[in-house]
Write a protein that holds these residues in place. Structure first.
Motif, PDB file in Angstrom:
ATOM      1  N   ILE A  89       0.554  -0.946  -0.238  1.00 20.11           N
ATOM      2  CA  ILE A  89       0.240   0.161   0.055  1.00 20.11           C
ATOM      3  C   ILE A  89       0.758   1.168  -0.110  1.00 20.11           C
ATOM      4  O   ILE A  89       0.683   2.114  -1.283  1.00 20.11           O
ATOM      5  CB  ILE A  89      -0.935  -0.147   1.361  1.00 20.11           C
ATOM      6  N   THR A  90       1.755   1.086   0.699  1.00 19.84           N
ATOM      7  CA  THR A  90       2.833   1.988   1.603  1.00 19.84           C
ATOM      8  C   THR A  90       3.569   2.460  -0.610  1.00 19.84           C
ATOM      9  O   THR A  90       3.543   3.964  -0.954  1.00 19.84           O
ATOM     10  CB  THR A  90       4.020   1.198   2.082  1.00 19.84           C
ATOM     11  N   ILE A  91       4.056   1.309  -1.190  1.00 15.81           N
ATOM     12  CA  ILE A  91       4.712   1.916  -2.506  1.00 15.81           C
ATOM     13  C   ILE A  91       3.719   1.755  -3.528  1.00 15.81           C
ATOM     14  O   ILE A  91       3.964   2.685  -4.662  1.00 15.81           O
ATOM     15  CB  ILE A  91       5.029   0.206  -2.679  1.00 15.81           C
ATOM     16  N   GLY A  92       2.548   1.965  -3.103  1.00 16.76           N
ATOM     17  CA  GLY A  92       1.205   1.742  -3.938  1.00 16.76           C
ATOM     18  C   GLY A  92       0.851   3.294  -4.191  1.00 16.76           C
ATOM     19  O   GLY A  92       1.249   4.204  -4.667  1.00 16.76           O
ATOM     20  N   ILE A  93       1.089   4.383  -3.387  1.00 19.73           N
ATOM     21  CA  ILE A  93       1.007   5.248  -3.017  1.00 19.73           C
ATOM     22  C   ILE A  93       1.915   5.822  -3.140  1.00 19.73           C
ATOM     23  O   ILE A  93       1.411   7.427  -3.859  1.00 19.73           O
ATOM     24  CB  ILE A  93       0.677   5.608  -1.450  1.00 19.73           C
ATOM     25  N   ALA A  94       2.837   5.697  -2.951  1.00 20.56           N
ATOM     26  CA  ALA A  94       4.672   6.495  -3.182  1.00 20.56           C
ATOM     27  C   ALA A  94       4.539   6.816  -5.251  1.00 20.56           C
ATOM     28  O   ALA A  94       4.716   8.093  -5.292  1.00 20.56           O
ATOM     29  CB  ALA A  94       5.471   5.520  -2.898  1.00 20.56           C
ATOM     30  N   ASN A  95       3.113   5.646  -5.589  1.00 16.57           N
ATOM     31  CA  ASN A  95       4.067   5.948  -7.189  1.00 16.57           C
ATOM     32  C   ASN A  95       2.996   6.390  -7.365  1.00 16.57           C
ATOM     33  O   ASN A  95       3.128   6.907  -9.017  1.00 16.57           O
ATOM     34  CB  ASN A  95       4.197   4.757  -7.378  1.00 16.57           C
ATOM     35  N   VAL A  96       1.452   6.934  -6.781  1.00 20.15           N
ATOM     36  CA  VAL A  96       0.835   8.367  -7.349  1.00 20.15           C
ATOM     37  C   VAL A  96       1.152   9.465  -7.099  1.00 20.15           C
ATOM     38  O   VAL A  96       0.658  10.782  -8.274  1.00 20.15           O
ATOM     39  CB  VAL A  96      -0.230   7.399  -6.579  1.00 20.15           C
ATOM     40  N   VAL A  97       1.999   9.190  -6.140  1.00 13.50           N
ATOM     41  CA  VAL A  97       2.360  10.975  -5.917  1.00 13.50           C
ATOM     42  C   VAL A  97       3.448  11.923  -6.411  1.00 13.50           C
ATOM     43  O   VAL A  97       5.175  11.126  -6.020  1.00 13.50           O
ATOM     44  CB  VAL A  97       2.715  11.008  -4.161  1.00 13.50           C
ATOM     45  N   PRO A  98       3.309  12.465  -7.312  1.00 12.55           N
ATOM     46  CA  PRO A  98       4.692  13.132  -8.093  1.00 12.55           C
ATOM     47  C   PRO A  98       5.979  13.744  -7.512  1.00 12.55           C
ATOM     48  O   PRO A  98       5.707  14.153  -6.050  1.00 12.55           O
ATOM     49  CB  PRO A  98       3.264  14.763  -8.205  1.00 12.55           C
ATOM     50  N   GLY A  99       6.592  13.419  -7.604  1.00 13.95           N
ATOM     51  CA  GLY A  99       8.125  13.760  -6.530  1.00 13.95           C
ATOM     52  C   GLY A  99       7.887  12.432  -5.405  1.00 13.95           C
ATOM     53  O   GLY A  99       9.409  12.902  -5.194  1.00 13.95           O
ATOM     54  N   VAL A 100       8.288  11.461  -5.752  1.00  8.96           N
ATOM     55  CA  VAL A 100       8.009  10.438  -4.342  1.00  8.96           C
ATOM     56  C   VAL A 100       8.729   8.945  -5.434  1.00  8.96           C
ATOM     57  O   VAL A 100       7.109   8.806  -6.739  1.00  8.96           O
ATOM     58  CB  VAL A 100       6.814  10.545  -3.637  1.00  8.96           C
ATOM     59  N   SER A 101       9.385   8.586  -5.379  1.00  8.46           N
ATOM     60  CA  SER A 101       9.131   6.872  -5.634  1.00  8.46           C
ATOM     61  C   SER A 101       9.241   5.562  -4.702  1.00  8.46           C
ATOM     62  O   SER A 101       9.603   5.892  -3.555  1.00  8.46           O
ATOM     63  CB  SER A 101      11.023   7.203  -6.310  1.00  8.46           C
ATOM     64  N   GLY A 102       8.413   5.392  -5.781  1.00  9.36           N
ATOM     65  CA  GLY A 102       7.955   3.968  -5.000  1.00  9.36           C
ATOM     66  C   GLY A 102       9.273   2.973  -5.250  1.00  9.36           C
ATOM     67  O   GLY A 102       9.775   2.120  -3.742  1.00  9.36           O
TER      68      GLY A 102
END
Length: 283
Positions: free
Chosen positions: A11-24
């Motif tokens: 879930i944490t990785i998935g959210i990170a991939n959605v947020v611009p500037g944050v890398s999964g």
């Protein structure tokens, strides 16, 4: 218990991939699961059963993070940008002890420091990528080919720690259209609107196929680099990770931020660091 823990990591990785500037990929490194997930992906065709068992909880969690929680994250970044950004920075920096153990054996050599500084500066430079004009998506063979290529490129950046796939999509003008169609697909399924659901799938399936292809190809490359040049590769990753706060905060207006907001941000940074430590087994 381990399954639930891996779903939460996903879930944490998935959210990170959605947020611009944050890398999964950065989140995976911070959680201490980057190497094992790379091996599961690159060894999929040789060890299908083991790879599926390893990847399923992460993919399940990523699906939850991308499809269900993208609404919430969008709301939080719009209404509480600094606090939300600090939470993600905490999630990333909570894994610094794990990365440091990879690069701290002996004094750093000149090539290692050069890689650290080079990738740190590369990460900073990527913040000057402009936002491309939004693309209009219409189902058809030409659009399918474009979406496959865009998915391939975005997935490549998602796998490389420190590089944001969402930022690349935004620069190409595909971020909002893709997110809008994901949200429209979810709403259509809930409302039992088969026509809209199939239309969204006609656009999302080529993109998804490109994402899967990109993940596999870049995972192969990263596996090779970590096998042949592990220390050098981790110094490069460390440079990307160290620049992550600039990437995340660079998109947020900080002028006029009140002391109360800063205090909340510091607290959420600590929460994020502790959460990463727990998920990585560091605390």
């Amino acid at each position: 218990m381990e399954f639930i823990k891996n779903v939460i990591r996903g879930i944490t990785i998935g959210i990170a991939n959605v947020v611009p500037g944050v890398s999964g990929g950065t989140i995976m490194v911070s959680l201490g699961i980057y190497d094992e997930l790379l091996q599961a992906v690159t060894g999929f065709f040789r060890h299908k059963k083991e790879s599926i068992l390893k990847l399923f909880p992460y993919l399940f969690g990523m699906g939850i993070g991308i499809i269900c929680l993208s609404f919430m994250i969008g709301y939080l970044f719009e209404n509480f940008p600094f606090q939300t950004a600090m939470l993600f920075i905490g999630l990333i920096f909570g894994g610094v002890p794990l990365i440091w153990r990879k690069v701290s054996r002996g004094y750093p050599k000149v090539p290692e420091l050069a890689l650290f500084l080079g990738f740190f500066c590369l990460m900073i430079g990527m913040q000057f990528l402009g936002k491309g004009s939004e693309q209009v998506l219409a189902a058809g063979p030409g659009t399918a080919v474009k979406l496959f290529a865009v998915g391939l490129a975005a997935a490549a950046t998602m796998v490389i720690p420190g590089v944001s796939g969402s930022m690349l999509l935004m620069a190409l003008g595909y971020y909002t259209p893709v997110i809008d169609h994901i949200n429209a697909f979810v709403v259509a399924v809930v409302m039992l609107d088969a026509g809209t659901a199939w239309y969204c799938l006609a656009l999302l399936v080529p993109f998804g196929c490109g994402v899967l292809g990109g993940i596999f190809l870049v995972a192969k490359l990263m596996e090779y680099l970590l096998c042949r040049f592990e220390r050098l590769t981790y110094w490069a990753i460390f440079g990307l990770l160290a620049a992550s706060p600039v990437a995340i905060l660079g998109k947020i207006p900080l002028r006029g931020t009140s002391p109360a907001v800063i205090a909340w941000g510091v607290m959420l940074f600590s929460v994020g660091a502790v959460v990463t430590g727990l998920l990585a087994g560091e605390t």
